[in-house]
Scaffold this active site. Structure first.
Site, PDB file in Angstrom:
ATOM      1  N   ASP A 105      -5.030  -0.571   5.882  1.00 33.74           N
ATOM      2  CA  ASP A 105      -3.979  -1.571   6.062  1.00 33.74           C
ATOM      3  C   ASP A 105      -3.627  -2.327   4.785  1.00 33.74           C
ATOM      4  O   ASP A 105      -2.967  -3.367   4.844  1.00 33.74           O
ATOM      5  CB  ASP A 105      -4.396  -2.576   7.142  1.00 33.74           C
ATOM      6  CG  ASP A 105      -5.666  -3.336   6.779  1.00 33.74           C
ATOM      7  OD1 ASP A 105      -6.449  -2.822   5.957  1.00 33.74           O
ATOM      8  OD2 ASP A 105      -5.880  -4.435   7.317  1.00 33.74           O
ATOM      9  N   GLU A 106      -4.026  -1.810   3.635  1.00 28.31           N
ATOM     10  CA  GLU A 106      -3.848  -2.575   2.402  1.00 28.31           C
ATOM     11  C   GLU A 106      -3.618  -1.614   1.235  1.00 28.31           C
ATOM     12  O   GLU A 106      -4.279  -0.586   1.124  1.00 28.31           O
ATOM     13  CB  GLU A 106      -5.096  -3.418   2.154  1.00 28.31           C
ATOM     14  CG  GLU A 106      -5.020  -4.369   0.996  1.00 28.31           C
ATOM     15  CD  GLU A 106      -6.299  -5.182   0.837  1.00 28.31           C
ATOM     16  OE1 GLU A 106      -6.328  -6.033  -0.058  1.00 28.31           O
ATOM     17  OE2 GLU A 106      -7.258  -4.954   1.610  1.00 28.31           O
TER      18      GLU A 106
END
Length: 505
Positions: A105-106
């Site tokens: 998610d990053e």
């Protein structure tokens, strides 16, 4: 420092919990906690609705339940998270080929390496600032349209400041640090905001009265070098001044692949521990093969009842992805560990990764030995998936709901365990149980797709709904209902669903 803030840091908001809310209409706007549901489980992600009650990642699950007893507590569904992550990373790669994923998610993105690079390099600073701001806002809108999730974006001239900016943008925002504002942003931050400053370093600095980044920046570099060592001290000082020369790297090569499980009840039976180790080795091999990798060094991790953590390793002459070889080495390493008192965690990993395998006599010997053993014991048990070694319990409510526990068993599957009693580790005939875990995807022959809300005392409760539908009805079944079966997650976007309601992956 770049003249234009063209390094972008993307961080999806409460990613695991947000995916669960997006895929389960009945949970939207409600507190959701994702993580290990056993007594020793920890929170992986909490939705912002759950954070209001003080629940946060890495918190023991038992503490989270006390703080938010009415939240929905769900197992992670990494298959779906990876699918959503792939879609998001694809949108990032449309902006630039230099995308550096840090997790599902990053990621960092170097916008100067993409199709807008020439405009950013040759235009004015003001035009560049407006362009990267527009690119960041368009990206957030594209992610929302594609998967229905919000994201926070930070933009700056360095990776460190871009990450600081995205943290300040949370949730669902964009922060751009324009050239010349670095000190304004950095000075009030605590020293722990600096990469490489952990609890021990922060305590060393605190003893000298250094608690803010502004104080670190004002301290002579040679004094920090004396305190923290040459590389660490110089690095901390540079970051405090806003200097970060790290480039965005498109490919971050993994150094190892590993899996581990924490058990709700300490395992004391050596045969059961070996069986768990075999299953972990099998999972590790599946991950290796999914990444098209092999490895030379096998590592096991054992955490004992008193939290003592031990590791043992063995290195082969050539890399392998053979499950029998890795399992055999893991078992051999286990014999070097004193297991008296019980085991609370087991892990298996492979390092020294390579892009090929080389069959050798050792692998062949291990396979032949395993085949011989299997021939001697034709009824030697059944395969099972140990993804969640935790007891079943309700998705809603506190930790005192009905539960049953067998180490290594997982939701919606029949798993065979040694022992004829209800307690693992006994001796006798194989015991067959069917497990359902909160949040797990299921499919009913008549009612279609749903997810498990909870189970216990021989019953399982299911809510039938799809990501693109309305809040669905709830039904309760026997855990052995033949019309209820485990299912794959449905995609978040309806266009990816087939006519019969199953997922097109």
């Amino acid at each position: 420092m770049r003249s234009v803030p063209s390094i972008l840091h993307l961080d999806m908001d409460a990613f695991f919990a947000a995916v669960e809310q997006a895929s389960k209409p009945s949970l939207r706007g409600k507190p959701v906690v994702v993580g290990g549901l056993g007594g020793r489980g920890v929170v992986a992600t909490a939705s912002y609705e759950a954070r209001v009650f003080g629940v946060h990642s890495a918190m023991p699950m038992a503490q989270a339940r006390r703080r938010a007893p009415n939240a929905a507590y769900l197992i992670p569904r990494f298959e779906l998270y990876r699918q959503v992550s792939d879609l998001v990373m694809g949108l990032l790669r449309e902006l630039s080929p230099l995308v550096e994923p840090l997790s599902l998610d990053e990621a960092f993105v170097d916008l100067e390496a993409g199709p807008y690079g020439e405009l950013l390099r040759e235009g004015s600073v003001e035009e560049g600032v407006e362009l990267v701001r527009a690119l960041g806002e368009d990206l957030r809108a594209d992610i929302l349209a594609a998967v229905g999730l919000t994201a926070s974006v930070g933009l700056s001239g360095t990776k460190f400041l871009a990450k600081i900016a995205s943290e300040q943008a949370k949730p669902d925002g964009l922060v751009l640090i324009e050239p010349g504002r670095e000190r304004e942003i950095l000075d009030p931050l605590p020293v722990r905001a600096l990469p490489g400053v952990g609890p021990a370093t922060a305590e060393t600095l605190r003893r000298l009265g250094l608690t803010q980044v502004s104080q670190i920046a004002a301290t002579p570099e040679d004094e920090l070098v004396r305190l923290l060592g040459r590389a660490h001290g110089a690095g901390v000082h540079a970051l405090a001044l806003g200097r970060d020369e790290r480039a965005v790297v498109a490919e971050r090569d993994a150094k190892s692949v590993s899996v581990e499980d924490t058990f709700e009840v300490d395992l004391g039976d050596r045969e059961l521990i070996r069986a768990e180790l075999d299953r972990l080795a099998d999972r590790c091999v599946r991950r290796l093969r999914a990444a098209a990798r092999s490895g030379r060094t096998v590592v096991i991790k054992v955490r004992l009842f008193d939290f003592t953590t031990l590791t043992r390793s063995e290195t082969l002459l050539s890399p392998t992805d053979d499950p029998l070889v890795i399992s055999a080495i893991a078992r051999r390493l286990l014999e070097q560990v004193e297991l008296t008192g019980g085991v609370r965690l087991l892990g298996v990993g492979v390092s020294g990764l390579a892009d090929f395998t080389q069959e050798d006599l050792f692998a062949q010997a291990e396979r032949e030995a395993a085949e011989a053993a299997a021939a001697g014991y034709p009824d030697g048990g059944s395969e099972q998936d140990p993804e969640a070694a935790h007891g079943a319990e309700a998705a809603y409510g506190g930790p005192d709901g009905p539960r049953a526990f067998h180490p290594g068993s997982s939701g919606g599957e029949r798993s065979s365990l040694p022992g004829g009693s209800e307690h693992p580790g006994g001796v006798g005939t194989l015991l067959t149980v069917r497990r359902w875990m909160p949040g797990q995807d299921v499919r009913h022959a008549e009612l279609g797709h749903g997810w498990v809300q909870g189970s216990g005392v021989g019953r399982v409760t299911v809510r039938f709904e799809t990501p693109w539908g309305e809040r669905g009805p709830v039904r309760t079944f026997s855990v052995d209902d033949p019309e209820l079966e485990k299912a794959d997650p449905l995609p978040l976007v309806r266009g990816s669903a087939l006519a019969d309601g199953t997922a097109e992956v």
